[in-house]
Design an enzyme around this catalytic site. Structure first.
Site, short mmCIF file in Angstrom:
data_model
loop_
_atom_site.label_atom_id
_atom_site.label_comp_id
_atom_site.label_asym_id
_atom_site.label_seq_id
_atom_site.Cartn_x
_atom_site.Cartn_y
_atom_site.Cartn_z
N PHE A 25 0.86 -1.19 0.00
CA PHE A 25 0.00 0.00 0.00
C PHE A 25 0.90 1.24 0.00
CE2 PHE A 25 -3.43 2.78 1.05
CZ PHE A 25 -4.61 2.08 0.88
N ALA A 57 0.05 -2.01 5.72
CA ALA A 57 0.78 -1.94 7.00
C ALA A 57 0.10 -2.80 8.07
CB ALA A 57 0.84 -0.49 7.47
N GLU A 59 -1.11 -5.62 7.91
CA GLU A 59 -0.71 -7.04 7.84
C GLU A 59 0.71 -7.28 8.35
OE1 GLU A 59 -2.69 -5.71 5.19
OE2 GLU A 59 -4.28 -6.79 6.24
N VAL A 82 1.16 5.06 6.19
CA VAL A 82 -0.27 5.27 6.42
C VAL A 82 -0.51 6.77 6.34
CG1 VAL A 82 -2.24 4.71 7.88
CG2 VAL A 82 -0.18 3.28 8.00
N THR A 87 -7.55 7.97 3.97
CA THR A 87 -8.39 6.93 4.56
C THR A 87 -9.18 7.46 5.74
OG1 THR A 87 -8.43 4.79 5.67
CG2 THR A 87 -6.44 6.10 5.96
N HIS A 89 -10.13 5.46 7.99
CA HIS A 89 -9.78 4.65 9.17
C HIS A 89 -8.28 4.71 9.47
CE1 HIS A 89 -9.90 1.88 5.70
NE2 HIS A 89 -9.03 1.14 6.32
N ARG A 128 10.28 12.68 4.63
CA ARG A 128 10.89 11.61 5.43
C ARG A 128 11.60 10.57 4.57
NH1 ARG A 128 7.08 14.26 7.72
NH2 ARG A 128 7.01 14.54 9.98
#
Ligand code: INI
Length: 155
Positions: A25, A57, A59, A82, A87, A89, A128
């Protein structure tokens, strides 16, 4: 890399076996995290670097725990991205990933490194990846090497 520069020479990974669990992802970002982590591990002399891709992530902890418990690696590095803006969530994915990674390390006694970016947008992610906030893939590799060395010194 900043704070790592001074101790880089002492972070010897000779003989270390490291697994990297990396999320597909946001692949454009995670592939760069992976490049950085692999670059440092090889530069510092790691003997064996194994890469395992997982869907997202979320998983990563299960695969990390399986590897850590196997006795075949000295450390596991989890890499992912993420992104809050993408998202609804975010909190669940980021929070559960962090909690699972912590648990994998504490349950197995093997360092499992949290190299998962949890950011608001892609620009923060890029910062980053060798930008103004350093390179989190490289830093995750240095952290793994330091933790393996530290644990070897402990009773
Ligand atoms: N996984 C990520 O690694 N990053 C994300 O930003 C993300 N978003 O945005 O939802 C994401 N979701 C997938 C998740 O990790 C699981 O693969 C999925 O929920 C299936 O368990």
């Amino acid at each position: 890399m900043g704070e790592y520069a001074a101790s880089e020479g002492q972070l010897d990974a000779t003989g270390m076996r490291v697994a990297i669990v990396v999320a597909r992802f946001n692949h454009d970002i995670t592939a760069e995290l992976l490049d950085g982590a692999e670059r440092i591990l090889h530069k510092q002399g790691a003997a064996d670097v194994r890469v395992l891709w997982v869907p997202g992530a979320y998983e990563a902890p299960l695969v990390a725990k399986r590897l850590a418990a196997s006795g075949s690696v000295d450390a596991v590095i989890c890499l992912g991205a993420v992104i809050r803006g993408e998202t609804a969530h975010f909190e669940y994915v980021a929070g559960e990933t962090a909690a699972g990674i912590t648990r994998a390390a504490l349950d197995t006694g093997i360092p499992v490194i949290f190299g998962v970016l949890t950011v608001d947008d892609r620009e923060q992610a890029r910062d980053r990846l060798g930008g103004k906030e350093g390179h989190k893939g490289e830093e995750a590799a240095f952290t793994a090497i330091e933790m393996v060395s530290l644990l070897r010194e402990l009773p």
